[in-house]
Design a protein around this motif. Structure first.
Motif, PDB file in Angstrom:
ATOM      1  N   ILE A 287     -78.862 -18.951  44.779  1.00 39.74           N
ATOM      2  CA  ILE A 287     -77.803 -19.933  44.570  1.00 39.74           C
ATOM      3  C   ILE A 287     -76.639 -19.305  43.815  1.00 39.74           C
ATOM      4  N   ALA A 288     -76.955 -18.481  42.809  1.00 42.60           N
ATOM      5  CA  ALA A 288     -75.902 -17.809  42.036  1.00 42.60           C
ATOM      6  C   ALA A 288     -75.077 -16.898  42.932  1.00 42.60           C
ATOM      7  N   ARG A 289     -75.737 -16.168  43.819  1.00 39.73           N
ATOM      8  CA  ARG A 289     -75.003 -15.279  44.736  1.00 39.73           C
ATOM      9  C   ARG A 289     -74.144 -16.076  45.713  1.00 39.73           C
ATOM     10  N   ALA A 290     -74.710 -17.158  46.254  1.00 38.51           N
ATOM     11  CA  ALA A 290     -74.001 -17.941  47.267  1.00 38.51           C
ATOM     12  C   ALA A 290     -72.786 -18.661  46.697  1.00 38.51           C
ATOM     13  N   THR A 291     -72.868 -19.100  45.458  1.00 43.22           N
ATOM     14  CA  THR A 291     -71.773 -19.862  44.853  1.00 43.22           C
ATOM     15  C   THR A 291     -70.890 -19.004  43.947  1.00 43.22           C
ATOM     16  N   GLN A 292     -71.267 -17.748  43.774  1.00 38.76           N
ATOM     17  CA  GLN A 292     -70.495 -16.784  42.967  1.00 38.76           C
ATOM     18  C   GLN A 292     -70.330 -17.252  41.520  1.00 38.76           C
ATOM     19  N   VAL A 293     -71.440 -17.705  40.950  1.00 38.73           N
ATOM     20  CA  VAL A 293     -71.472 -18.013  39.518  1.00 38.73           C
ATOM     21  C   VAL A 293     -72.495 -17.089  38.875  1.00 38.73           C
ATOM     22  N   SER A 294     -72.423 -16.935  37.578  1.00 42.62           N
ATOM     23  CA  SER A 294     -73.387 -16.069  36.902  1.00 42.62           C
ATOM     24  C   SER A 294     -74.731 -16.771  36.792  1.00 42.62           C
ATOM     25  N   GLU A 295     -75.811 -16.001  36.795  1.00 40.83           N
ATOM     26  CA  GLU A 295     -77.144 -16.575  36.654  1.00 40.83           C
ATOM     27  C   GLU A 295     -77.300 -17.245  35.290  1.00 40.83           C
ATOM     28  N   GLN A 296     -76.639 -16.674  34.281  1.00 42.02           N
ATOM     29  CA  GLN A 296     -76.728 -17.263  32.941  1.00 42.02           C
ATOM     30  C   GLN A 296     -76.089 -18.641  32.913  1.00 42.02           C
ATOM     31  N   TRP A 297     -74.889 -18.775  33.516  1.00 41.43           N
ATOM     32  CA  TRP A 297     -74.226 -20.083  33.569  1.00 41.43           C
ATOM     33  C   TRP A 297     -75.069 -21.054  34.376  1.00 41.43           C
ATOM     34  N   LEU A 298     -75.602 -20.596  35.516  1.00 38.43           N
ATOM     35  CA  LEU A 298     -76.401 -21.461  36.380  1.00 38.43           C
ATOM     36  C   LEU A 298     -77.635 -21.968  35.653  1.00 38.43           C
ATOM     37  N   GLN A 299     -78.294 -21.099  34.911  1.00 43.49           N
ATOM     38  CA  GLN A 299     -79.496 -21.514  34.193  1.00 43.49           C
ATOM     39  C   GLN A 299     -79.165 -22.575  33.147  1.00 43.49           C
ATOM     40  N   THR A 300     -78.053 -22.389  32.450  1.00 43.08           N
ATOM     41  CA  THR A 300     -77.632 -23.379  31.451  1.00 43.08           C
ATOM     42  C   THR A 300     -77.308 -24.714  32.116  1.00 43.08           C
ATOM     43  N   TYR A 301     -76.637 -24.656  33.252  1.00 44.15           N
ATOM     44  CA  TYR A 301     -76.284 -25.867  34.000  1.00 44.15           C
ATOM     45  C   TYR A 301     -77.537 -26.603  34.454  1.00 44.15           C
ATOM     46  N   ILE A 302     -78.508 -25.856  34.965  1.00 48.58           N
ATOM     47  CA  ILE A 302     -79.745 -26.458  35.467  1.00 48.58           C
ATOM     48  C   ILE A 302     -80.571 -27.046  34.327  1.00 48.58           C
ATOM     49  N   ASN A 303     -80.634 -26.328  33.202  1.00 47.89           N
ATOM     50  CA  ASN A 303     -81.376 -26.856  32.056  1.00 47.89           C
ATOM     51  C   ASN A 303     -80.865 -28.239  31.667  1.00 47.89           C
ATOM     52  N   LYS A 304     -79.540 -28.369  31.623  1.00 49.25           N
ATOM     53  CA  LYS A 304     -78.928 -29.649  31.240  1.00 49.25           C
ATOM     54  C   LYS A 304     -79.161 -30.708  32.318  1.00 49.25           C
ATOM     55  N   LYS A 305     -79.046 -30.305  33.570  1.00 51.10           N
ATOM     56  CA  LYS A 305     -79.195 -31.258  34.671  1.00 51.10           C
ATOM     57  C   LYS A 305     -80.615 -31.807  34.744  1.00 51.10           C
ATOM     58  N   TYR A 306     -81.602 -30.920  34.687  1.00 50.53           N
ATOM     59  CA  TYR A 306     -82.987 -31.361  34.791  1.00 50.53           C
ATOM     60  C   TYR A 306     -83.424 -32.178  33.576  1.00 50.53           C
ATOM     61  N   ALA A 307     -82.859 -31.866  32.409  1.00 49.38           N
ATOM     62  CA  ALA A 307     -83.199 -32.628  31.209  1.00 49.38           C
ATOM     63  C   ALA A 307     -82.731 -34.080  31.333  1.00 49.38           C
ATOM     64  N   GLY A 308     -81.682 -34.309  32.149  1.00 56.31           N
ATOM     65  CA  GLY A 308     -81.137 -35.650  32.299  1.00 56.31           C
ATOM     66  C   GLY A 308     -81.710 -36.437  33.460  1.00 56.31           C
ATOM     67  N   VAL A 309     -82.633 -35.835  34.215  1.00 57.19           N
ATOM     68  CA  VAL A 309     -83.218 -36.527  35.367  1.00 57.19           C
ATOM     69  C   VAL A 309     -84.227 -37.569  34.890  1.00 57.19           C
ATOM     70  N   SER A 310     -84.128 -38.782  35.414  1.00 58.95           N
ATOM     71  CA  SER A 310     -85.042 -39.860  35.035  1.00 58.95           C
ATOM     72  C   SER A 310     -86.469 -39.521  35.437  1.00 58.95           C
ATOM     73  N   ARG A 311     -87.415 -39.851  34.565  1.00 65.09           N
ATOM     74  CA  ARG A 311     -88.845 -39.640  34.844  1.00 65.09           C
ATOM     75  C   ARG A 311     -89.521 -40.933  35.269  1.00 65.09           C
ATOM     76  N   GLN A 312     -88.782 -41.844  35.875  1.00 64.92           N
ATOM     77  CA  GLN A 312     -89.344 -43.081  36.396  1.00 64.92           C
ATOM     78  C   GLN A 312     -88.940 -43.242  37.854  1.00 64.92           C
ATOM     79  N   VAL A 313     -89.864 -43.756  38.668  1.00 67.08           N
ATOM     80  CA  VAL A 313     -89.564 -43.927  40.084  1.00 67.08           C
ATOM     81  C   VAL A 313     -88.512 -45.010  40.274  1.00 67.08           C
ATOM     82  N   GLN A 314     -87.686 -44.813  41.272  1.00 63.70           N
ATOM     83  CA  GLN A 314     -86.670 -45.788  41.633  1.00 63.70           C
ATOM     84  C   GLN A 314     -86.916 -46.183  43.087  1.00 63.70           C
ATOM     85  N   VAL A 315     -87.441 -47.395  43.273  1.00 65.82           N
ATOM     86  CA  VAL A 315     -87.832 -47.848  44.605  1.00 65.82           C
ATOM     87  C   VAL A 315     -87.233 -49.220  44.870  1.00 65.82           C
TER      88      VAL A 315
END
Length: 236
Positions: A64-92
């Motif tokens: 993903i870092a290669r395809a979007t031309q972002v650094s792996e370090q920035w991508l990892q920080t972005y993903i850490n924040k994104k996944y931390a904000g994902v709800s842990r309850q089902v939405q149906v």
């Protein structure tokens, strides 16, 4: 060679290149790695949206870092924040009380090494194909109880549950509404098919993968992220 920006030493050497091809240097005195004339790259909204979509595909973070031309370090920080904000309850979609049918199964995974097993417990509505229950942890009675508690109340009150013969289900699910069946019956075919979909779409779940999780928090976040996407896609 350029001087180190930290200790100003001139004892620096070339040390490969960063993601955009720019020369990287390393200081022999303090060990600092740096580039000449660094500039902060602003990641625009379109690139972030593309990354969000690529996270739902079977692509490693390095890819993903290669395809979007972002650094792996920035991508990892972005993903850490994104996944931390994902709800842990089902939405149906809301369900009325009545006959409901769910299929339950467990999916093996691991974090950091194969000795650290993390089982993905799932429950799927056989009529709507929605994932209505999720728990990630061990493979014991306590985990089965967590899966049961993750179901919306209407399912705990009304649903008939089809599972395999794993003993933990029998210890937790209501006896009159639980049926343990073999694969040959087809009563758990939908959840088994979803397990395959999950492995094919979430790269860290692919067998013999190099994209395995090193963080339990991100492992759980990535699975929930795909499940929310999958349930939402059923409404389109």
């Amino acid at each position: 060679m350029p001087a180190c920006p930290i200790c100003t030493s001139s004892r620096t050497v070339k040390n490969g290149r960063i993601h955009n091809g720019k020369q990287r240097f390393k200081c022999h005195e303090c060990g600092r790695q740096f580039v000449e004339h660094p500039h902060k790259k602003v990641i625009d909204t379109a690139t972030r949206a593309l990354i969000d979509r690529l996270l739902l595909e079977r692509i490693s973070l390095a890819g993903i870092a290669r395809a979007t031309q972002v650094s792996e370090q920035w991508l990892q920080t972005y993903i850490n924040k994104k996944y931390a904000g994902v709800s842990r309850q089902v939405q149906v979609t809301p369900k009325k009380k009545g006959r409901l049918t769910i299929q339950c199964d467990e999916l093996w995974s691991f974090v950091d090494n194969k000795g650290n097993k993390q089982w993905v417990w799932l429950a799927l509505d056989a009529d709507t194909r929605e994932i209505v229950g999720v728990y990630i942890g061990s493979r014991d009675e306590a985990a089965a109880r967590q899966l049961w508690q993750s179901l919306p109340p209407v399912y705990r009150q009304c649903a008939v549950a089809y599972t395999d013969f794993w003993a933990a289900y029998g210890a937790v699910l209501p006896t009159k509404r639980h049926q343990a069946v073999g694969k040959e019956t087809g009563k758990t075919s939908y959840i088994e098919r979803f397990n395959n979909t999950l492995r094919q779409r979430v790269s860290r779940l692919v067998r013999k993968t190099l994209s395995f999780s090193k963080s339990l928090e991100n492992h759980i976040g990535a699975i929930w992220y795909f499940i929310h996407y999958y349930n939402a896609s059923l409404l389109v």
